[in-house]
Design a protein around this motif. Structure first.
Motif, mmCIF file in Angstrom:
data_model
loop_
_atom_site.group_PDB
_atom_site.id
_atom_site.type_symbol
_atom_site.label_atom_id
_atom_site.label_comp_id
_atom_site.label_asym_id
_atom_site.label_seq_id
_atom_site.Cartn_x
_atom_site.Cartn_y
_atom_site.Cartn_z
ATOM 1 N N ARG A 121 0.542 -1.313 -0.256
ATOM 2 C CA ARG A 121 -0.175 0.195 -0.048
ATOM 3 C C ARG A 121 0.947 1.069 -0.513
ATOM 4 N NH1 ARG A 121 -2.310 -3.903 2.534
ATOM 5 N NH2 ARG A 121 -0.620 -3.788 4.318
ATOM 6 N N ILE A 122 0.850 2.042 -1.009
ATOM 7 C CA ILE A 122 1.376 3.614 -1.181
ATOM 8 C C ILE A 122 0.156 4.431 -0.891
ATOM 9 C CG2 ILE A 122 2.534 5.263 -2.409
ATOM 10 C CD1 ILE A 122 3.694 2.885 -4.244
ATOM 11 N N CYS A 123 0.584 5.740 0.184
ATOM 12 C CA CYS A 123 -1.116 6.714 -0.016
ATOM 13 C C CYS A 123 0.371 7.918 -0.027
ATOM 14 C CB CYS A 123 -0.853 6.268 1.408
ATOM 15 S SG CYS A 123 -0.045 6.954 3.004
ATOM 16 N N THR A 124 -0.550 9.098 -0.676
ATOM 17 C CA THR A 124 -0.409 10.024 -0.243
ATOM 18 C C THR A 124 -0.028 11.225 0.963
ATOM 19 O OG1 THR A 124 -2.551 10.685 0.034
ATOM 20 C CG2 THR A 124 -1.443 10.654 -2.170
ATOM 21 N N GLU A 125 0.068 11.696 1.481
ATOM 22 C CA GLU A 125 0.464 12.350 2.734
ATOM 23 C C GLU A 125 -1.011 12.971 3.019
ATOM 24 O OE1 GLU A 125 4.544 14.756 1.793
ATOM 25 O OE2 GLU A 125 3.269 15.702 1.206
ATOM 26 N N ASN A 126 -2.144 13.304 1.979
ATOM 27 C CA ASN A 126 -3.529 13.651 2.669
ATOM 28 C C ASN A 126 -4.431 12.751 3.012
ATOM 29 O OD1 ASN A 126 -3.987 12.965 -0.229
ATOM 30 N ND2 ASN A 126 -6.041 14.904 -0.247
ATOM 31 N N ALA A 127 -3.800 11.401 2.605
ATOM 32 C CA ALA A 127 -4.274 10.315 3.192
ATOM 33 C C ALA A 127 -5.396 10.134 4.545
ATOM 34 C CB ALA A 127 -3.967 9.002 3.052
ATOM 35 N N GLN A 128 -6.359 9.785 5.001
ATOM 36 C CA GLN A 128 -7.096 10.041 6.079
ATOM 37 C C GLN A 128 -7.847 8.229 6.137
ATOM 38 O OE1 GLN A 128 -8.334 11.756 8.892
ATOM 39 N NE2 GLN A 128 -5.688 13.133 7.614
ATOM 40 N N PHE A 129 -7.430 7.247 6.867
ATOM 41 C CA PHE A 129 -7.713 5.970 6.578
ATOM 42 C C PHE A 129 -8.647 5.347 8.260
ATOM 43 C CE2 PHE A 129 -3.484 6.409 5.054
ATOM 44 C CZ PHE A 129 -3.719 5.243 4.196
ATOM 45 N N LEU A 130 -9.896 5.142 8.070
ATOM 46 C CA LEU A 130 -10.935 4.950 8.936
ATOM 47 C C LEU A 130 -11.920 3.818 8.719
ATOM 48 C CD1 LEU A 130 -12.797 6.328 11.118
ATOM 49 C CD2 LEU A 130 -14.013 7.415 9.521
ATOM 50 N N LEU A 131 -12.383 3.192 9.655
ATOM 51 C CA LEU A 131 -13.393 2.121 9.458
ATOM 52 C C LEU A 131 -14.689 1.983 10.830
ATOM 53 C CD1 LEU A 131 -10.583 -1.417 9.647
ATOM 54 C CD2 LEU A 131 -12.533 -0.775 8.015
ATOM 55 N N PRO A 132 -15.192 2.931 10.267
ATOM 56 C CA PRO A 132 -16.177 3.170 10.838
ATOM 57 C C PRO A 132 -17.670 1.944 11.842
ATOM 58 C CG PRO A 132 -17.052 4.570 9.321
ATOM 59 C CD PRO A 132 -15.850 3.652 8.794
ATOM 60 N N GLU A 133 -17.424 0.957 11.133
ATOM 61 C CA GLU A 133 -18.513 0.108 11.538
ATOM 62 C C GLU A 133 -19.333 -0.040 12.387
ATOM 63 O OE1 GLU A 133 -16.531 -1.717 6.894
ATOM 64 O OE2 GLU A 133 -15.542 0.066 9.433
ATOM 65 N N SER A 134 -18.250 -0.338 14.075
ATOM 66 C CA SER A 134 -18.446 0.068 15.330
ATOM 67 C C SER A 134 -19.846 1.133 15.091
ATOM 68 C CB SER A 134 -17.968 0.035 15.654
ATOM 69 O OG SER A 134 -17.287 -1.739 16.049
ATOM 70 N N LYS A 135 -19.466 1.978 14.970
ATOM 71 C CA LYS A 135 -20.455 3.664 15.035
ATOM 72 C C LYS A 135 -22.373 3.225 14.101
ATOM 73 C CE LYS A 135 -17.162 6.869 14.753
ATOM 74 N NZ LYS A 135 -16.727 8.101 14.569
ATOM 75 N N LEU A 136 -22.006 1.978 13.510
ATOM 76 C CA LEU A 136 -23.214 1.798 12.728
ATOM 77 C C LEU A 136 -24.013 0.560 13.371
ATOM 78 C CD1 LEU A 136 -22.293 2.616 9.218
ATOM 79 C CD2 LEU A 136 -23.429 4.257 10.361
ATOM 80 N N GLY A 137 -23.015 0.154 14.202
ATOM 81 C CA GLY A 137 -23.193 -0.837 15.135
ATOM 82 C C GLY A 137 -23.215 -2.123 14.573
ATOM 83 N N ILE A 138 -22.089 -2.182 13.435
ATOM 84 C CA ILE A 138 -21.796 -3.715 12.270
ATOM 85 C C ILE A 138 -20.132 -4.088 13.199
ATOM 86 C CG2 ILE A 138 -21.932 -4.181 9.933
ATOM 87 C CD1 ILE A 138 -23.199 -2.109 8.825
ATOM 88 N N PRO A 139 -20.175 -5.395 12.730
ATOM 89 C CA PRO A 139 -19.126 -5.111 13.031
ATOM 90 C C PRO A 139 -18.125 -5.875 11.920
ATOM 91 C CG PRO A 139 -20.506 -7.321 12.745
ATOM 92 C CD PRO A 139 -21.278 -6.268 13.480
ATOM 93 N N THR A 140 -16.970 -5.487 12.582
ATOM 94 C CA THR A 140 -16.183 -5.352 10.767
ATOM 95 C C THR A 140 -15.088 -7.070 11.102
ATOM 96 O OG1 THR A 140 -14.942 -3.199 11.252
ATOM 97 C CG2 THR A 140 -13.992 -4.868 10.179
ATOM 98 N N ILE A 141 -15.503 -7.359 10.270
ATOM 99 C CA ILE A 141 -14.639 -8.877 9.604
ATOM 100 C C ILE A 141 -13.604 -9.129 8.355
ATOM 101 C CG2 ILE A 141 -15.749 -11.060 9.411
ATOM 102 C CD1 ILE A 141 -17.212 -10.356 11.552
ATOM 103 N N ASN A 142 -13.796 -9.241 7.952
ATOM 104 C CA ASN A 142 -12.014 -8.953 7.278
ATOM 105 C C ASN A 142 -11.636 -7.985 7.472
ATOM 106 O OD1 ASN A 142 -13.510 -11.116 5.432
ATOM 107 N ND2 ASN A 142 -13.823 -10.006 4.197
ATOM 108 N N ALA A 143 -11.596 -7.091 7.285
ATOM 109 C CA ALA A 143 -10.385 -5.826 7.622
ATOM 110 C C ALA A 143 -10.300 -6.083 9.116
ATOM 111 C CB ALA A 143 -11.166 -4.371 7.562
ATOM 112 N N ALA A 144 -10.959 -6.833 9.736
ATOM 113 C CA ALA A 144 -10.065 -6.605 11.314
ATOM 114 C C ALA A 144 -9.496 -7.716 10.792
ATOM 115 C CB ALA A 144 -11.120 -8.110 12.255
ATOM 116 N N MET A 145 -9.010 -9.366 10.122
ATOM 117 C CA MET A 145 -8.091 -9.671 10.558
ATOM 118 C C MET A 145 -6.987 -9.573 9.274
ATOM 119 S SD MET A 145 -11.055 -13.812 10.383
ATOM 120 C CE MET A 145 -11.771 -12.814 8.674
ATOM 121 N N HIS A 146 -7.908 -9.098 8.569
ATOM 122 C CA HIS A 146 -5.769 -8.406 7.672
ATOM 123 C C HIS A 146 -5.569 -7.129 8.110
ATOM 124 C CE1 HIS A 146 -6.998 -10.801 3.766
ATOM 125 N NE2 HIS A 146 -7.837 -10.785 3.426
#
Length: 258
Positions: A121-146
């Motif tokens: 993974r290569i990103c720019t200086e302005n990149a922002q990373f977010l996994l907001p699933e818990s705010k929606l009441g949804i568990p994170t599956i694949n992203a949690a394992m990877h």
């Protein structure tokens, strides 16, 4: 107009998310076309490396198109929605070919989960990373394992449990990304990496990736035995002979993937 484009040049496949007006969020068309593009890369013998990029400056992908998901769920049953809203690349081991994600701007939810399914993974200086699933009441599956495999459990859980955005500096420090570049250098750098990888033996790289990724879930001795058997088969290939000749002749090897 396609919401995902596919270009192949000199063994490098460029797969581009193309919904910049919607911050490259995934709707049913995007899911279908993206899965078709990655399957095309996986199955094409002439495609040795892939770069996944995105159109526009604001976002690599802002995740799932919630409105499209809500509309689809209202018009179909939940099981049908699950089948449509699925990125095959996020599976345990999609393919043994190297895949690079070129990330700019927002990389959120499904977008980040998909990027975690890539190898580099290569990103720019302005990149922002977010996994907001818990705010929606949804568990994170694949992203949690990877994420735990790539970043370590503690760093992954910081991103997963707090549901807060993290910047490019944090992503680099935790191993989420391999490199941070200026915005105008993102695609150029990703393609340079891809071309460097594609200039090497594709057969060797595929076995190496398998050992690195699947070695996380297989026992060491089992993985080593599998790797040795694959290496022994590879020793009879054209590319190994070409690599040896090129080394002796002090020239760049010309690999053909056979």
């Amino acid at each position: 107009m396609s919401v995902v484009t596919y270009e192949l040049k000199e063994h490098v496949a460029l797969i581009t998310l193309n919904r910049p007006e919607a911050m490259n969020t995934f709707n049913p068309d995007m899911y279908r076309e993206f899965n078709a593009a990655t399957a095309r890369f996986r199955d094409d013998k002439d495609a040795w490396v892939a770069v996944i990029a995105a159109a526009g400056e604001r976002a690599f992908s802002a995740g799932v198109d919630i409105k499209a998901l809500d509309q689809f769920a209202n018009e179909s049953d939940l099981d049908a929605a699950k089948e449509v809203f699925d990125v095959e690349l996020e599976g345990e081991y999609f393919c043994d070919k190297p895949i690079i994600a070129a990330i700019q701007g927002y990389c959120v939810g499904e977008g980040l989960s998909m990027a975690l399914g890539c190898d580099l993974r290569i990103c720019t200086e302005n990149a922002q990373f977010l996994l907001p699933e818990s705010k929606l009441g949804i568990p994170t599956i694949n992203a949690a394992m990877h994420g735990a495999r790539i970043m370590g459990v503690s760093n992954a859980l910081e991103l997963l449990l707090l549901g807060e955005a993290r910047d490019a500096a944090w992503a680099y420090r935790t191993g989420l990304v391999n490199l941070v570049v200026a915005e105008d250098k993102l695609l150029e750098t990703a393609m340079e990496w891809a071309q460097k990888i594609a200039s090497l033996s594709p057969l060797a790289n595929r076995i190496t990736k398998e050992m690195a990724v699947l070695g996380q879930t297989r026992g060491f001795n089992e993985n080593a035995a599998i790797g040795a058997a694959k290496r022994d088969q590879l020793m009879r290939s054209h590319d190994v002979q070409e690599g040896r000749r090129a080394f002796m002749e002090k020239r760049a090897a010309k690999f053909i993937g056979a």
